[in-house]
Scaffold this active site. Sequence first.
Site, short mmCIF file in Angstrom:
data_model
loop_
_atom_site.label_atom_id
_atom_site.label_comp_id
_atom_site.label_asym_id
_atom_site.label_seq_id
_atom_site.Cartn_x
_atom_site.Cartn_y
_atom_site.Cartn_z
N TRP A 163 -53.28 96.13 -73.72
CA TRP A 163 -52.47 97.17 -73.09
C TRP A 163 -53.36 98.36 -72.71
O TRP A 163 -53.61 99.22 -73.55
CB TRP A 163 -51.39 97.66 -74.05
CG TRP A 163 -50.39 96.60 -74.36
CD1 TRP A 163 -49.37 96.21 -73.57
CD2 TRP A 163 -50.29 95.83 -75.56
NE1 TRP A 163 -48.65 95.22 -74.19
CE2 TRP A 163 -49.18 94.96 -75.41
CE3 TRP A 163 -51.04 95.76 -76.75
CZ2 TRP A 163 -48.80 94.06 -76.39
CZ3 TRP A 163 -50.65 94.87 -77.72
CH2 TRP A 163 -49.54 94.03 -77.54
N HIS A 183 -44.76 98.79 -73.85
CA HIS A 183 -43.76 97.73 -74.03
C HIS A 183 -42.54 98.33 -74.72
O HIS A 183 -42.57 99.50 -75.13
CB HIS A 183 -44.33 96.54 -74.82
CG HIS A 183 -45.02 96.90 -76.11
ND1 HIS A 183 -45.48 95.97 -77.01
CD2 HIS A 183 -45.28 98.11 -76.69
CE1 HIS A 183 -46.03 96.58 -78.05
NE2 HIS A 183 -45.93 97.87 -77.88
N ARG A 209 -48.34 100.35 -67.67
CA ARG A 209 -49.68 99.92 -68.06
C ARG A 209 -50.68 100.37 -67.00
O ARG A 209 -50.42 100.22 -65.80
CB ARG A 209 -49.73 98.39 -68.20
CG ARG A 209 -48.87 97.97 -69.38
CD ARG A 209 -48.92 96.51 -69.66
NE ARG A 209 -47.90 96.20 -70.65
CZ ARG A 209 -47.68 95.00 -71.16
NH1 ARG A 209 -48.43 93.98 -70.76
NH2 ARG A 209 -46.74 94.80 -72.05
N GLN A 223 -38.74 95.89 -69.15
CA GLN A 223 -38.68 94.85 -70.19
C GLN A 223 -37.33 94.87 -70.89
O GLN A 223 -36.61 95.86 -70.83
CB GLN A 223 -39.76 95.10 -71.27
CG GLN A 223 -41.17 94.80 -70.81
CD GLN A 223 -42.14 94.75 -71.99
OE1 GLN A 223 -41.87 95.26 -73.08
NE2 GLN A 223 -43.29 94.13 -71.76
N VAL A 266 -45.53 89.78 -84.99
CA VAL A 266 -44.70 88.64 -85.38
C VAL A 266 -45.56 87.57 -86.04
O VAL A 266 -46.76 87.48 -85.82
CB VAL A 266 -43.95 88.02 -84.16
CG1 VAL A 266 -42.77 88.88 -83.75
CG2 VAL A 266 -44.90 87.79 -83.00
N ALA A 322 -37.86 88.51 -83.08
CA ALA A 322 -37.99 89.48 -82.00
C ALA A 322 -38.45 88.74 -80.75
O ALA A 322 -39.08 87.68 -80.84
CB ALA A 322 -38.99 90.56 -82.36
N1 DAH Z 1 -44.31 93.40 -76.46
C1 DAH Z 1 -44.92 92.21 -75.90
C2 DAH Z 1 -45.52 92.54 -74.55
O1 DAH Z 1 -45.22 93.53 -74.00
C3 DAH Z 1 -43.88 91.13 -75.72
C4 DAH Z 1 -43.38 90.60 -77.01
C5 DAH Z 1 -43.99 89.51 -77.59
C6 DAH Z 1 -42.28 91.16 -77.63
C7 DAH Z 1 -43.50 89.00 -78.78
C8 DAH Z 1 -41.80 90.70 -78.83
C9 DAH Z 1 -42.42 89.57 -79.38
O2 DAH Z 1 -40.74 91.22 -79.45
O3 DAH Z 1 -41.93 89.06 -80.56
O4 DAH Z 1 -46.27 91.77 -74.05
#
Ligand code: DAH
Length: 357
Positions: A163, A183, A209, A223, A266, A322
């Site tokens: 990021w 995000h 970003r 998102q 995660v 998530a």
């Molecule tokens: N936040 C990550 C992104 O922006 C996407 C993401 C991946 C969100 C895995 C989640 C997750 O909640 O479990 O690329």
Amino acid sequence: MTADASDSPADLDSLAREWRAALAAAGDEEAVEEWRRSVLGRSGALTGVLRGLSALPADQRRATGQAANALKRDLEADLEARQEELRAAALASQLAEGAVDVTLPGRRRRRGGLHPVTQTLQEILDAFTRMGFATVEGPEVELDDYNFTRLRIPEDHPARDMWDTFWLDEDVDGEQPLLLRTHTSPMQIRYLDAHEPPVRIAVPGRCYRYEATDATHEWMMTQVELLAVDEGVSLADLKGTLLEFARQLFGVERRVLLRHSYFPFVEPGVEVAVDCFACPGAETGCAVCRGSGWLEILGAGMVHPEVLAASGYDPGRYTGFAAGMGVERIAMLRHGIEDIRYFYSNDLRFLRQFQGV
Ligand code: DAH
């Protein structure tokens, strides 16, 4: 129209008829003024008659003088009346020109429509609402802590390379740098900190970003984050929820594929794909799946126990899943749009294709 003081009252009568006819024929302001000058003006015909009175023999002077003066008054009144007439006619024609014809059909107003990204976002949120997720929103200007650290992305962690970030110059209270969130995941932390289980939320929002723009990357995107935490939540719940979501957005026939992936917050982390809705399966030359048969739509996983613990949840008792998805990407897949930049270049030819969809 010549006259002089030798004109008798009878001659004046015939002159008066001529003058009146000429006045009636004067069709505009200019012609009327011209008439005034030639009859009543300093060197006008009637003025000439009045001037010449003194040259008349005494017996005619009185009668001719009276008649000429009376005629002067009458003609002045006629002049005024004619001017008034012309003004009224001009006004009437002006009004007629500007008149509104109420029997004409109205001009149709172009109705606006929702932006294609908004349309897809609403459908995504509708799908999750039906499954019991509440929609909540978080700030776009975020703290380093929530965007990175509490999601197990420490300062020197290589994951921060994923990021490239817009940092703000101001400090909140001199402690933490502020940034435009990269995000929607920071809302997981904000929400967990402030709520007791069970948790089931969908978080829509803009993310930013600092990276080069190309057909699949924009510096701003939308998102939706998904978070469910309760006793006994498992990967099977994640898969079932995402399968239902994929069916609602991409058609009831859809299947979902979970592939291992890595996201620091995660464990395990997965990448989720749906089977291609545009071809019978892995068709070479398919513009949507490019022959792979699968479309990656989001990242997901089981909430890391450390993330739960930091918010005061007992990870021995509570588990959660998530997921995070890019709304533009999903809209592109559904509508066969090849370039993400179309969404934000304000080209009405592009946007109007989504009206009434
Ligand atoms: N936040 C990550 C992104 O922006 C996407 C993401 C991946 C969100 C895995 C989640 C997750 O909640 O479990 O690329």
